[in-house]
Design a protein around this motif. Structure first.
Motif, PDB file in Angstrom:
ATOM      1  N   ALA B  19       5.569  27.715  17.379  1.00  0.00           N
ATOM      2  CA  ALA B  19       4.514  28.080  18.334  1.00  0.00           C
ATOM      3  C   ALA B  19       3.141  28.142  17.668  1.00  0.00           C
ATOM      4  N   CYS B  20       3.150  28.350  16.339  1.00  0.00           N
ATOM      5  CA  CYS B  20       1.875  28.448  15.629  1.00  0.00           C
ATOM      6  C   CYS B  20       1.255  27.052  15.518  1.00  0.00           C
ATOM      7  N   SER B  23      -4.822  25.868  14.575  1.00  0.00           N
ATOM      8  CA  SER B  23      -5.790  26.835  15.095  1.00  0.00           C
ATOM      9  C   SER B  23      -7.093  26.156  15.515  1.00  0.00           C
ATOM     10  N   HIS B  26      -8.217  25.623  19.205  1.00  0.00           N
ATOM     11  CA  HIS B  26      -8.879  26.672  19.985  1.00  0.00           C
ATOM     12  C   HIS B  26     -10.343  26.853  19.590  1.00  0.00           C
ATOM     13  N   LEU B  55     -25.533  30.872  17.806  1.00  0.00           N
ATOM     14  CA  LEU B  55     -25.011  31.708  16.712  1.00  0.00           C
ATOM     15  C   LEU B  55     -24.401  32.997  17.243  1.00  0.00           C
ATOM     16  N   PRO B  60     -15.771  33.247  14.841  1.00  0.00           N
ATOM     17  CA  PRO B  60     -15.225  32.801  13.558  1.00  0.00           C
ATOM     18  C   PRO B  60     -14.289  31.602  13.770  1.00  0.00           C
ATOM     19  N   GLY B  61     -14.419  30.614  12.896  1.00  0.00           N
ATOM     20  CA  GLY B  61     -13.591  29.407  13.013  1.00  0.00           C
ATOM     21  C   GLY B  61     -14.304  28.269  13.737  1.00  0.00           C
ATOM     22  N   LYS B  87     -12.971  32.419   8.914  1.00  0.00           N
ATOM     23  CA  LYS B  87     -12.065  33.088   9.864  1.00  0.00           C
ATOM     24  C   LYS B  87     -12.288  34.600   9.901  1.00  0.00           C
ATOM     25  N   ARG B  88     -12.857  35.125   8.796  1.00  0.00           N
ATOM     26  CA  ARG B  88     -13.096  36.577   8.761  1.00  0.00           C
ATOM     27  C   ARG B  88     -14.433  36.896   9.413  1.00  0.00           C
ATOM     28  N   PRO B  89     -14.465  37.791  10.370  1.00  0.00           N
ATOM     29  CA  PRO B  89     -15.706  38.089  11.094  1.00  0.00           C
ATOM     30  C   PRO B  89     -16.865  38.508  10.183  1.00  0.00           C
ATOM     31  N   SER B  90     -16.558  39.276   9.124  1.00  0.00           N
ATOM     32  CA  SER B  90     -17.653  39.752   8.258  1.00  0.00           C
ATOM     33  C   SER B  90     -18.327  38.572   7.548  1.00  0.00           C
ATOM     34  N   GLN B  91     -17.514  37.620   7.060  1.00  0.00           N
ATOM     35  CA  GLN B  91     -18.061  36.445   6.382  1.00  0.00           C
ATOM     36  C   GLN B  91     -18.834  35.565   7.366  1.00  0.00           C
ATOM     37  N   THR B  93     -20.422  36.512   9.962  1.00  0.00           N
ATOM     38  CA  THR B  93     -21.719  37.145  10.246  1.00  0.00           C
ATOM     39  C   THR B  93     -22.737  36.793   9.154  1.00  0.00           C
ATOM     40  N   LYS B  96     -23.856  33.254   9.586  1.00  0.00           N
ATOM     41  CA  LYS B  96     -24.788  33.126  10.711  1.00  0.00           C
ATOM     42  C   LYS B  96     -26.198  33.528  10.284  1.00  0.00           C
TER      43      LYS B  96
END
Lengths: 485, 220
Positions: B19-20, B23, B26, B55, B60-61, B87-91, B93, B96
């Motif tokens: 199922a994976c 990515s 998306h 932005l 992420p991604g 993929k990591r939100p902090s990175q 940001t 951006k």
């Protein structure tokens, strides 16, 4: 239209063609009358018997299921009642043991108090006044026969002495009474202490009596369950419904807590497993990871309560020896604490991520940075961290309503299944009854379709019967032939 | 019983693994073409705002690239900034923030070009977007859609924009359009026909940037 036309003998004259078709059909149906009646009878009989058979089987199954439900319900009720009685006995036993342990000390104290009272009592005994020595002196003076000043002087001296002695004696007497009053006053605390001790004993006896009455009540219920009393069975069933309702309500509340918990850690989980990974088209890996963490917390809580013997969903854990059970308890507690700590840190990370995103949005919108109040801005963060740490432990207790729901679900589902089977059985029996009467109706309906050939047949039979000329027997013959027809 | 349990766990794991999917399916990739020819170079402030909106909206991604439309735009050199967010939100940001700074620097130094090669930019954008393998691909054209090709620039051949949305932003009316509005309408109709012929999934024109900016990424 083409297919319809293909059925017409004379496509130009539709009415005539339809009439011809109707006559042909009628003739065919008349010819097939007897076999068709047979088919209707056979099919209806087959269906009727089948439905009746299935209905009977369903009723039997429902009865068996009811018996099974009853035995399971009573066994579960008995088990619960035995547990309650055991706990009551344990409680009473502990109380009696504790009180009995205190009894020698209490007795010693009471003996000491009694001895003290006795001594005091002895001390406060009334001291008789000194014998009146002057009485014998008076008697001696009274025996002097000659009068004169000597006796008078003597009597005056005696009077003085008596007065003096009297004063001394009265003073002595008062002092001794004062002492006795003091002793009696000192006895008061001892009496009170004795009274208090007696009151405590009385209270304990009353509690014991109440507990004994409660145990009597539980024993009575147990006897009713063992006697398979209908009233008790009904009460247990109702109790099952109530338990299911209550545990469902508690579980819904717990689900709300789990949802909040999920919201708290879903965002920071994306920092750990990636925000753009998907398991299915709409299911993010980070969301599933957050859900797994919550489910793991619930599982650890379940094992913790199992090892504490609060719930008994896993017989293997319940039957473990105490040492192993204790190890399992510590292991689940440690895991739970670790998970709670992880969740707390995730809550902190969530706050940081949200703050970072807000800051970015402000930069992108070229807006001035908002003034920060250190204390006010840190309150939500602290609140989130506390919630993140506390919620896993709160979720752990979901095992109790879960156990209750599992056990009461068996009762409730059993009752519904019995009722459903009975309802279906009734419907099938009713259908069987209808199918039994249906052949007559279908026969008549079939005969309506071929009413013209039947009338002709009747006329022919009538003609034949008329030619026979059998006088009174004519009607009987006609009716016989009709019946045969 | 144990064997059954093992099988159950293994099969569940296999279903989960199968199922994976990728990515990237998306994710969203956006290629923004900024017209720098003639007077349009003065519209850079608006272009910066649109970049900021992208932005803020992209996750992420996702991928974003901003390129300028030059005399000949079929070249990587015209790409001002490009990024695929971590993929990591902090990175993401942090990326951006850096991207925003790059665009601000470009906006200050922008120079007008002699010609406007929109088709070349579209081909370059399609190449970039196909490389990202994103599920949703969008080319945003910030231009008046008036193509002017220099001498020797050949663009009259069929191009491929399969599975890509084309969004034309801030299509300003030229002086000649005011005299004869048919020129403007014909220009838009011609672009729509050509991009649809090239296989674009959608053609959107957004002129009201204040109220209709959400239409840029409407398919998410």
């Amino acid at each position: 239209m083409t297919t319809w036309n293909s059925w017409l003998f004379w496509p130009n004259s539709v009415a005539l063609s339809v009439l011809a078709l109707a006559v042909l059909a009628m003739l065919f149906l008349y010819a097939a009358r007897k076999p068709m009646h047979g088919v209707i009878h056979s099919v209806c009989a087959l269906l009727s018997q089948s439905t009746r058979f299935i209905a009977r089987w369903l009723f039997l199954c429902a009865d068996n299921l009811k018996l099974r439900n009853q035995s399971v319900l009573l066994a579960h009720g008995q088990e619960n009642q035995v547990t309650v009685i055991e706990r009551e006995f344990e409680r009473v036993g502990n109380m009696v043991r504790k009180d009995m342990q205190e009894f020698p000390a209490l007795q010693r104290r009471m003996m000491e108090e009694a001895t003290r009272i006795e001594e005091d009592y002895r001390k406060c005994g009334e001291i008789p006044p000194p014998p009146p020595e002057w009485v014998s002196a008076l008697q001696s003076v009274a025996k002097i026969k000659t009068g004169g000043d000597i006796p008078r002087k003597l009597l005056e001296d005696i009077n003085k002495s008596i007065q003096k002695i009297h004063d001394q004696t009265v003073a002595e007497f008062r002092r001794s009474y004062e002492e006795r009053h003091k002793i009696l006053q000192a006895m008061q605390p001892s009496w009170r202490s004795l009274e208090k001790m007696a009151g405590e004993m009385d209270k304990k006896m009353l509690t014991l009596q109440t507990d004994a009455k409660q145990i009597d009540g539980h024993m009575g219920k147990l006897q009713d369950i063992k006697a398979k009393d209908n009233k008790t069975e009904h009460a247990l069933t109702v109790s099952g419904f109530v338990q299911l309702a209550i545990s469902s309500l508690v579980m819904v509340i717990a689900l709300g807590g789990a949802f909040i918990n999920y919201k708290l850690i879903a965002l920071p989980m994306s920092e750990m497993v990636g925000a753009s990974d998907y398991i299915t088209n709409s299911l993010k890996t980070s969301d599933v990871a957050a859900l797994v963490i919550i489910l793991m917390e619930a599982s650890m809580g379940l094992f913790l309560l199992e090892s504490l013997r609060i719930t008994q969903l896993f017989p293997r854990i319940a039957s473990m020896d105490d040492r192993m059970r204790q190890r399992l308890m510590y292991a689940s507690l440690i895991f739970l604490v670790i998970l709670a700590a992880i969740e707390s840190s995730l809550a902190l990370m969530r706050d940081i991520l949200v703050a970072d995103k807000v800051s970015l949005m402000r930069d992108l919108a070229s807006a001035a940075p908002a003034g920060s109040d250190g204390l006010l801005t840190s309150i939500p963060m602290i609140g989130q961290m506390i919630m993140g740490f506390v919620l896993p432990f709160a979720l752990a207790f979901v095992a109790i309503p879960l156990e209750s729901a599992v056990y009461s679900m068996r009762t409730v589902l059993g009752v519904f299944l019995v009722q459903a089977m009975r309802g279906l059985g009734f419907l099938l029996r009713f259908t069987g009854l209808l199918l039994k009467r249906l052949p007559k109706v279908l026969e008549l309906a079939y005969d309506v379709l071929i009413v013209i050939p039947l009338l002709i047949e009747r006329w022919v039979i009538g003609m034949r019967a008329g030619s026979l000329g059998a006088g009174n027997t004519e009607d009987k013959e006609i009716s016989k032939l009709r019946r045969a027809a | 019983m144990n064997k059954f349990l093992t099988l159950l766990i293994v099969s569940f794991g296999m279903i989960l693994v199968s199922a994976c999917g990728d990515s990237r399916i998306h994710s969203h990739a956006v290629y923004m073409l900024v017209d720098t020819s003639g007077t349009y170079a003065q519209e850079m402030n608006k272009a910066s705002k649109i970049v900021n909106y992208l932005l803020a909206t992209l996750n992420p991604g996702d991928s974003l690239a901003v390129a300028k439309v030059e005399t000949r735009s079929f070249t990587e050199k015209d790409i001002i900034a490009k990024v695929t967010f971590d993929k990591r939100p902090s990175q993401a940001t942090s990326q951006k923030r850096r991207f925003k700074n790059n665009i601000e620097v470009f906006a200050k130094q922008v120079k007008g070009s002699a010609y406007t090669d929109i088709t070349g930019g579209l081909i370059q954008g399609a190449e970039y977007l196909n490389e990202t393998k994103a599920g949703i691909k969008t080319i945003v054209v910030f231009s008046d859609m008036q193509q002017e090709l220099g001498k020797g620039t050949i663009r009259d051949f069929p191009i491929r924009l399969d599975g890509i949305r084309i969004v034309a932003l801030n299509v300003t009316k030229l002086g000649t359009d005011n005299a004869d509005p048919r020129r403007y309408l014909d220009r838009l109709a011609q672009w729509e026909a050509s991009v649809r012929k090239a296989g674009a999934t959608d053609w959107v024109v957004v002129n009201d940037l204040e109220n209709n900016i959400e239409s840029i990424l409407a398919t998410r």
